[in-house]
Scaffold this active site. Sequence first.
Site, PDB file in Angstrom:
ATOM      1  N   LYS A 142       0.673  -1.172   0.095  1.00 18.09           N
ATOM      2  CA  LYS A 142       0.042  -0.115   0.058  1.00 18.09           C
ATOM      3  C   LYS A 142       0.878   1.260   0.008  1.00 18.09           C
ATOM      4  O   LYS A 142       1.795   1.223   0.879  1.00 18.09           O
ATOM      5  CB  LYS A 142      -0.952   0.120   1.374  1.00 18.09           C
ATOM      6  N   LYS A 150       4.736   2.519   8.592  1.00 17.54           N
ATOM      7  CA  LYS A 150       3.597   3.428   9.034  1.00 17.54           C
ATOM      8  C   LYS A 150       2.456   2.548   9.165  1.00 17.54           C
ATOM      9  O   LYS A 150       1.730   2.920  10.252  1.00 17.54           O
ATOM     10  CB  LYS A 150       3.403   4.592   7.713  1.00 17.54           C
ATOM     11  N   LYS A 196       5.486   1.896  -2.908  1.00 11.98           N
ATOM     12  CA  LYS A 196       5.244   3.338  -3.312  1.00 11.98           C
ATOM     13  C   LYS A 196       5.702   3.465  -4.719  1.00 11.98           C
ATOM     14  O   LYS A 196       6.362   2.647  -5.467  1.00 11.98           O
ATOM     15  CB  LYS A 196       6.313   4.017  -2.680  1.00 11.98           C
ATOM     16  N   THR A 209      -5.058  13.249   5.856  1.00 15.12           N
ATOM     17  CA  THR A 209      -3.363  13.215   6.226  1.00 15.12           C
ATOM     18  C   THR A 209      -3.374  14.442   7.245  1.00 15.12           C
ATOM     19  O   THR A 209      -2.743  14.049   8.244  1.00 15.12           O
ATOM     20  CB  THR A 209      -2.405  13.333   5.032  1.00 15.12           C
ATOM     21  N   ASN A 263      -1.680  19.205  -0.280  1.00 12.57           N
ATOM     22  CA  ASN A 263      -2.715  18.573   0.306  1.00 12.57           C
ATOM     23  C   ASN A 263      -2.558  18.655   1.587  1.00 12.57           C
ATOM     24  O   ASN A 263      -3.560  18.902   2.631  1.00 12.57           O
ATOM     25  CB  ASN A 263      -2.901  17.204  -0.261  1.00 12.57           C
ATOM     26  N   SER A 299      -7.134   5.820   3.547  1.00  9.16           N
ATOM     27  CA  SER A 299      -7.037   4.853   2.240  1.00  9.16           C
ATOM     28  C   SER A 299      -7.480   3.270   2.713  1.00  9.16           C
ATOM     29  O   SER A 299      -8.309   2.944   1.986  1.00  9.16           O
ATOM     30  CB  SER A 299      -5.844   4.661   1.823  1.00  9.16           C
TER      31      SER A 299
HETATM   32  N1  GLU Z   1       0.998   9.221   0.164  1.00  5.40           N
HETATM   33  C1  GLU Z   1       0.048   9.025   1.324  1.00  5.40           C
HETATM   34  C2  GLU Z   1       1.444   8.550   2.244  1.00  5.40           C
HETATM   35  O1  GLU Z   1       2.522   8.785   2.175  1.00  5.40           O
HETATM   36  C3  GLU Z   1      -0.882   7.996   1.385  1.00  5.40           C
HETATM   37  C4  GLU Z   1      -0.549   6.536   1.039  1.00  5.40           C
HETATM   38  C5  GLU Z   1      -1.786   5.799   0.956  1.00  5.40           C
HETATM   39  O2  GLU Z   1      -2.981   6.247   1.090  1.00  5.40           O
HETATM   40  O3  GLU Z   1      -2.026   4.808   0.693  1.00  5.40           O
HETATM   41  O4  GLU Z   1       1.126   8.007   3.451  1.00  5.40           O
END
Ligand code: GLU
Length: 420
Positions: A66, A90, A102, A186, A217, A358
């Site tokens: 994810k 995380k 990622k 976030t 954002n 998410s």
């Molecule tokens: N890009 C965001 C992060 O770095 C969200 C990642 C997601 O929602 O999967 O946490």
Amino acid sequence: MNPFENALKQLDTAAAVMNLDRDKHEILKHPDRVLHVSIPVKMDNGSVQVFKGFRSQYNNALGVYKGGIRYHWDVSEDEVKALSFWMAIKCAAVNIPLGGGKGGVIVNPKELSEGELERLSRGYVQKVWRNIGSDKDVPAPDVYTTPQIMGWMRSEYEKLVGYEDPGVITGKPIDQGGSEGRSFSTAQGGVYVTRQLSEKLGKKPEDTTVAIQGFGNAGSYMALILYKLGYKIVAVSDSQGGVFRQAGIDPEKAVALKQSGGLLGCYCVGSVCDLENGELGDCQAISNEDLLELDVDTLVPAALENVITKENANNIRAKAIVELANGPTTPEADKILHEKGVVVVPDVLANAGGVTVSYFEWDQNVKGEHWSEKEVLERLEKIMVGAFDEIWQAKEKYGVDMRTAAFVKALERIAGKMKV
Ligand code: GLU
């Protein structure tokens, strides 16, 4: 300042504190796989330009890979690897059943027309679709990617596989399967941890000054929500530079100005002091570097990695740092800040609200449900507050900084599920 080297140093520090199993430690130094793709895009002028992209799938011991997809000119394989590792940590740190991944494309999206951006986004999916899916790897937005881009990606994926799979990607527009609350989640998660931290430090919102670097954002919603709770926003910045005003800035006006296509001007609190036409009045124009060194209670880096380094860590005057960006502080800077007594709420906790909602979006898609904003925020608050308290306790127990404590909690969960 290679972000992946920084990530590995953080891993090693936590592994030593918790006595992580040697074999698992070794495995965790490497992503499961990194896809490299070339994406040919028909540009508006009729020529074809080829963009380089990546998808790093780091670890899926706790659930499907994810993590977001970033569009930025500085994207590199090592950056994407680091970011995917931080995603794994995380998700585990806040205890949601997801792994880490990622993606990224080397591009300046501001230079593309909407049509070119759509073709690039669909082109990315044409290259990675066999490796993603709601049961494999679920991308999302990140730096300079938007709900609209997620919508295009979902549509391209479903065209290629031939069936509906709304949970293949998160951060979609609400009418295309997105979740209530995802757009500001976030920041909202960052606000919950900032509030917990204020309680621990015995500081009221109205006595807390905040400087926020980055007005995308994450940073813009962080400014808006904290302002509503009574925190005093004294500085904000975007990639063009920043503004400082001791008496406080009204972020709503800064948002309106940015949305109208202007630079981030200085709009102070109260209509009498609203400033236009580039006049700064009692506002001071500052650089992004200056912002980091302001004498504020809370500093919120909300842009890119490696902004707090051994070069400027000694000049940081903030009492606390809430990392809304991924990887803003290097390991060397962490050490200096810890010695100075600056509390750093690490990225893997502070910005986990995004991936948590998410997760809710993916869960709703898989179950065919749609939750109200109230329900989403109640669930988010519970997860963020629970994780903050747990990591705070671990920090006290091991006598380490909050980042190491968060890594220890996360690695306990990941290692517990890894099969060697
Ligand atoms: N890009 C965001 C992060 O770095 C969200 C990642 C997601 O929602 O999967 O946490």
